[in-house]
Design a protein around this motif. Structure first.
Motif: not given
Lengths: 77, 234
Positions: A16-43
């Motif tokens: 389910n590519p349309d349910q892929v959501k990615v957020a980037e939380i930018e810190g000063e030196k480190t970025s956290v990339i949060e990946l969200n996918v449909a439940k069935d796609d977690l694996g």
């Protein structure tokens, strides 16, 4: 760039590519990339013994070297 | 096909006759001007007649063009094309210019990449390259519902690595022969282990075996019992 990278990879791997959501939380030196996918796609984005997640992290850290930053990938359940 | 002679008042006229008669476009014809009987510039003032020889081109240009056409029809949306797209997309995001071409060898689909900043894509001991290859294999398997053995090489890294591994393994094997007990390599990934196993496959004196768990394993290089008794190298 890092956000796009993870989105690009994740979309290629899931059912389910349309349910892929990615957020980037930018810190000063480190970025956290949060990946969200449909439940069935977690694996799909984690993989057997976390191999897919590890591969994504390896690529991400290579890319973040280029961006002169550190990045962490979090897969949101 | 043999050349056929055509004649016209101008070059264009002769060509036109040739294309009509041979039923082909000008670009597909091989043309030789045989005789120009003119006082002026070709096709202009005072030209009386021009004779040309023409035949339909049969060089490999056309063969290649046809082959390309057929290929593009058959391979539209193939793993090759998709893989290329994937790699290009990947490069675009990272701001890297990647030249890629594909080949098939030993049942594998191989992507040869050339990239100015290739070191980033190779990583320490090729770990980024392995990761990229793993992801691409998954993406292809996902899209085409079939597993395909693929290999990615960047700037000839795998060739270089193979050479280094071969030298290392041969050295180890020599030591094994000298000291008479097994030795282990560093942890290697499957492709690298394969290089070593293949290297000694036909060597009667040396035996290789992988040891360990997980993705990277050590290869044990040992003497093959029997062959070693009289140090006999057949």
């Amino acid at each position: 760039m890092l956000r796009d990278l993870i989105e690009f990879i994740a979309k290629a791997l899931v059912d389910n590519p349309d349910q892929v959501k990615v957020a980037e939380i930018e810190g000063e030196k480190t970025s956290v990339i949060e990946l969200n996918v449909a439940k069935d796609d977690l694996g799909k984005v984690i993989g057997k013994q976390g191999r897919t997640a590890r591969a994504m992290r390896t690529i991400l850290s290579a890319a973040s070297t280029k961006a002169k930053k550190r990045a962490v990938l979090e897969i949101i359940e | 096909m043999d050349f056929v002679e055509f004649e016209g008042k101008t070059y264009e006229e002769a060509i036109k006759k040739a294309t009509t008669s041979l039923n082909a476009e000008e670009k597909d014809l091989e043309i030789e001007v045989k005789e120009v009987d003119t006082k002026g510039i070709l096709g202009l003032l005072g030209s009386k007649k021009i004779r040309i020889l023409a035949r339909v081109r049969q060089t490999k240009d056309i063969a290649e063009e046809i082959a390309k056409d057929i290929k593009s029809v058959i391979e539209t949306d193939s793993p090759e094309e998709y893989g290329m797209e994937f790699i290009q997309g990947f490069g675009r995001i990272l701001g890297l210019t990647i030249n890629a071409k594909t080949a098939h060898a030993n049942g594998r689909l191989i992507f040869y990449l050339q990239c100015d900043n290739g070191d980033i894509l190779i990583g320490k001991e090729g770990e980024v390259l392995e990761a990229l290859q793993f992801i691409l294999r998954l993406a292809i398997a996902k899209r085409y519902k079939q597993g395909l053995r693929i290999l990615i090489d960047i700037n000839g890294y795998r060739e270089k690595r193979k050479k280094a591994l071969t030298i290392m393994a041969k050295r180890l094997a020599d030591r094994v022969k000298r000291i008479g007990r097994p030795l282990k390599t560093d942890p290697l990934n499957p492709y690298e282990r394969r290089v070593i196993h293949t290297l000694f496959k036909h060597n009667k004196n040396i035996k290789t075996k992988s040891e360990g768990e997980g993705h990277t394993k050590k290869v044990i290089i040992s003497l093959n019992r029997g062959a070693h008794v009289n140090g006999n190298r057949r």
